[in-house]
Design a protein around this motif. Sequence first.
Motif, PDB file in Angstrom:
ATOM      1  N   ARG A 111       1.129  -1.513   0.259  1.00  0.00           N
ATOM      2  CA  ARG A 111      -0.046  -0.121  -0.066  1.00  0.00           C
ATOM      3  C   ARG A 111       0.763   0.882   0.308  1.00  0.00           C
ATOM      4  O   ARG A 111       1.603   1.487   1.277  1.00  0.00           O
ATOM      5  CB  ARG A 111      -0.156  -0.315   0.705  1.00  0.00           C
TER       6      ARG A 111
ATOM      7  N   HIS B 298      -8.141  -0.272  -7.769  1.00  0.00           N
ATOM      8  CA  HIS B 298      -7.726  -0.588  -5.994  1.00  0.00           C
ATOM      9  C   HIS B 298      -7.211  -0.193  -4.954  1.00  0.00           C
ATOM     10  O   HIS B 298      -6.000   0.415  -4.651  1.00  0.00           O
ATOM     11  CB  HIS B 298      -6.037  -0.611  -6.915  1.00  0.00           C
TER      12      HIS B 298
ATOM     13  N   ALA C 202      -7.346  -1.285  -2.027  1.00  0.00           N
ATOM     14  CA  ALA C 202      -6.529  -1.375  -1.315  1.00  0.00           C
ATOM     15  C   ALA C 202      -5.049  -1.386  -1.126  1.00  0.00           C
ATOM     16  O   ALA C 202      -3.730  -1.234  -0.430  1.00  0.00           O
ATOM     17  CB  ALA C 202      -6.594  -2.764  -0.496  1.00  0.00           C
ATOM     18  N   ARG C 203      -5.028  -1.033  -2.686  1.00  0.00           N
ATOM     19  CA  ARG C 203      -3.186  -0.276  -2.759  1.00  0.00           C
ATOM     20  C   ARG C 203      -2.938   1.035  -3.003  1.00  0.00           C
ATOM     21  O   ARG C 203      -1.694   1.469  -2.154  1.00  0.00           O
ATOM     22  CB  ARG C 203      -3.248  -0.702  -4.217  1.00  0.00           C
TER      23      ARG C 203
END
Length: 291
Positions: free
Chosen positions: A91, A111, A113-114
């Motif tokens: 992350r 994305h 979560a990244r």
Amino acid sequence: METFTRDGLVFDVLDGGPVDGDVVVLLHGFPQDATAWDRVTPGLHDAGLRTLAPHQRGYSSGARPRRVSAYRFPELVADVVALLDAAGVERAHVVGHDWGGGVAWALAAEHPARVASLVVLSTPHPSALRWALRHTDQGRRSWYMLAFQLPVLPERGLARMLRSGGLRRTGLAREDGERYAARLGRAGALRGPVNWYRAALRPSRGGRGGRGGRGGRGGRGGLAAGPVAVPTTYVWGARDPFLGRAAAERTARHVTGEYRFVEVDAGHWLPERQPEVVAREVLARVRDFRP
């Protein structure tokens, strides 16, 4: 790290700061390169952050595919994911300017979560920009996007403009324009960067009713991103000749996470001309993220 690879392409990366620091990914725009962040990164490094600034697709000498379809948002977003994977980073804080801002919006939407936090400079959310192109003077501001759809001629004209210092008329300092011209001052070197514009206005293969691949919505070409839920700061220059107020103010409608809109008395080239402001806003986002 100095490079990373994806699908046979080799991307150059400027990696700085403490290797154990929280990671900030810096995505440049057009016709810049990763050195656009050179005045921003010292302040981030001093705060203990590691920065990864890639020369993006079309700008790295080893990552210049010829097909226009290779420059759609799903491919550009996947490049950043590949950078995170190569660096072993789950992350990161993501910062983008100009076209890099468009990629940053799409990455955060697809994305989340990244992406620990998002700071976008100059570029409104793609959905806000599409609305403004239809309803405001943004179409006049963005006339060059249509001109860039022509074959060959845009690259030749832009190469001459870069070599002659034409970017100074848009507010960029001479030394910055000369540095970018050294990389892109030939028509052949500009094919990839101009293909970002061509891909943006071409419908994706998924058609209007379907998905156009990872990270893109069918029928919308490159100007596509869903709602963004990660903590976000959008910094916009009130004197930006390319990106107007309507899209800037409408961007808030497309962020569902905590959001700050920062208007500055500046033009378009915020990393080069307003590095202290940029570093300050990035650090504020990082501090908000840390427990």
